[in-house]
Design a protein around this motif. Structure first.
Motif, PDB file in Angstrom:
ATOM      1  N   ALA A  63      13.092 -45.396 -68.191  1.00 19.65           N
ATOM      2  CA  ALA A  63      12.972 -46.127 -66.927  1.00 19.65           C
ATOM      3  C   ALA A  63      14.080 -47.157 -66.748  1.00 19.65           C
ATOM      4  O   ALA A  63      14.313 -47.624 -65.639  1.00 19.65           O
ATOM      5  N   GLY A  64      14.736 -47.546 -67.846  1.00 17.77           N
ATOM      6  CA  GLY A  64      15.663 -48.669 -67.763  1.00 17.77           C
ATOM      7  C   GLY A  64      14.905 -49.925 -67.390  1.00 17.77           C
ATOM      8  O   GLY A  64      15.408 -50.789 -66.679  1.00 17.77           O
ATOM      9  N   ASN A  65      13.673 -50.026 -67.895  1.00 16.74           N
ATOM     10  CA  ASN A  65      12.783 -51.108 -67.519  1.00 16.74           C
ATOM     11  C   ASN A  65      11.899 -51.460 -68.710  1.00 16.74           C
ATOM     12  O   ASN A  65      11.971 -50.816 -69.746  1.00 16.74           O
ATOM     13  N   TYR A  66      11.025 -52.436 -68.565  1.00 21.53           N
ATOM     14  CA  TYR A  66      10.182 -52.873 -69.659  1.00 21.53           C
ATOM     15  C   TYR A  66       8.964 -51.991 -69.869  1.00 21.53           C
ATOM     16  O   TYR A  66       8.302 -52.083 -70.898  1.00 21.53           O
ATOM     17  N   PHE A  67       8.611 -51.158 -68.895  1.00 19.71           N
ATOM     18  CA  PHE A  67       7.470 -50.249 -69.013  1.00 19.71           C
ATOM     19  C   PHE A  67       7.619 -49.127 -68.000  1.00 19.71           C
ATOM     20  O   PHE A  67       8.494 -49.173 -67.131  1.00 19.71           O
ATOM     21  N   MET A  68       6.740 -48.136 -68.104  1.00 15.79           N
ATOM     22  CA  MET A  68       6.764 -46.998 -67.172  1.00 15.79           C
ATOM     23  C   MET A  68       5.345 -46.790 -66.637  1.00 15.79           C
ATOM     24  O   MET A  68       4.422 -46.562 -67.403  1.00 15.79           O
ATOM     25  N   PRO A  69       5.156 -46.886 -65.318  1.00 16.82           N
ATOM     26  CA  PRO A  69       3.851 -46.589 -64.733  1.00 16.82           C
ATOM     27  C   PRO A  69       3.765 -45.087 -64.408  1.00 16.82           C
ATOM     28  O   PRO A  69       4.649 -44.532 -63.767  1.00 16.82           O
ATOM     29  N   LEU A  70       2.688 -44.439 -64.867  1.00 12.75           N
ATOM     30  CA  LEU A  70       2.538 -42.988 -64.748  1.00 12.75           C
ATOM     31  C   LEU A  70       1.135 -42.618 -64.281  1.00 12.75           C
ATOM     32  O   LEU A  70       0.177 -43.356 -64.532  1.00 12.75           O
ATOM     33  N   ALA A  71       1.003 -41.452 -63.680  1.00 12.49           N
ATOM     34  CA  ALA A  71      -0.305 -40.858 -63.399  1.00 12.49           C
ATOM     35  C   ALA A  71      -0.121 -39.346 -63.306  1.00 12.49           C
ATOM     36  O   ALA A  71       0.952 -38.861 -62.935  1.00 12.49           O
ATOM     37  N   ALA A  72      -1.175 -38.613 -63.636  1.00 14.89           N
ATOM     38  CA  ALA A  72      -1.100 -37.159 -63.739  1.00 14.89           C
ATOM     39  C   ALA A  72      -1.549 -36.456 -62.459  1.00 14.89           C
ATOM     40  O   ALA A  72      -2.580 -36.789 -61.884  1.00 14.89           O
ATOM     41  N   ALA A  73      -0.763 -35.480 -62.051  1.00 21.21           N
ATOM     42  CA  ALA A  73      -1.122 -34.576 -60.951  1.00 21.21           C
ATOM     43  C   ALA A  73      -1.350 -33.199 -61.564  1.00 21.21           C
ATOM     44  O   ALA A  73      -0.551 -32.747 -62.390  1.00 21.21           O
ATOM     45  N   MET A  74      -2.427 -32.546 -61.186  1.00 15.86           N
ATOM     46  CA  MET A  74      -2.671 -31.189 -61.667  1.00 15.86           C
ATOM     47  C   MET A  74      -1.549 -30.289 -61.155  1.00 15.86           C
ATOM     48  O   MET A  74      -1.141 -30.390 -59.998  1.00 15.86           O
TER      49      MET A  74
END
Length: 156
Positions: free
Chosen positions: A38-49
């Motif tokens: 991400a080039g960031n301090y964290f990565m926000p994610l969520a799953a799509a079927m």
């Protein structure tokens, strides 16, 4: 009953996607690999079927960050878009790439051993003053090349 649909894409608009249905397990990952991706301090994610997910414009480029995972990104502007385990029934979408990122609230955090130890201090940081004139913002708006937060028939 109305079907939930999320759309999103990269900053330049070369890659766009659509996910139907609720996004599963929205979370913030603090692992070092996600930080680098991400080039960031964290990565926000969520799953799509997978059956409910489709690319609607372009194709991402893929980087195999491990033997199990590949990460999809726009080859033109570099926006991180996907975290994918090809054998899984779902694909993870980077929540910041959604057209409406506020529509999905994370419910969990993972890999806290790499979380920045000073995150709890962020709300106490001073806030930068707004500029007295809008000259800079006006120049940015006049030359903006960022894709809008909705599907378009073509771009640019």
């Amino acid at each position: 009953m109305e079907t939930v649909e999320q759309t999103g894409g990269c900053q330049c608009g070369a890659v766009r996607y659509r996910a139907r249905g609720e996004l599963g397990y929205p979370h913030i990952c603090h692992c070092r690999m996600c930080q680098k991706a991400a080039g960031n301090y964290f990565m926000p994610l969520a799953a799509a079927m997978r059956d409910d997910f489709e690319l609607t414009r372009g194709e991402p480029k893929w980087f195999h960050s491990s033997g199990l995972v590949r990460r999809g990104f726009c080859g033109d502007c570099g926006t991180p878009l996907f975290y994918d385990s090809p054998d899984a029934d779902s694909i993870n979408i980077m929540l910041g790439s959604l057209d409406d990122p506020q529509a999905v609230t994370p419910v969990m955090q993972s890999n806290l051993d790499s979380k920045m130890v000073w995150f709890h201090t962020l709300d106490g940081l001073p806030v930068e003053q707004e500029p007295e004139t809008n000259d800079r913002e006006d120049r940015i708006a006049a030359s903006n090349r960022q894709h809008p937060d909705h599907d378009t028939s073509h771009w640019p």
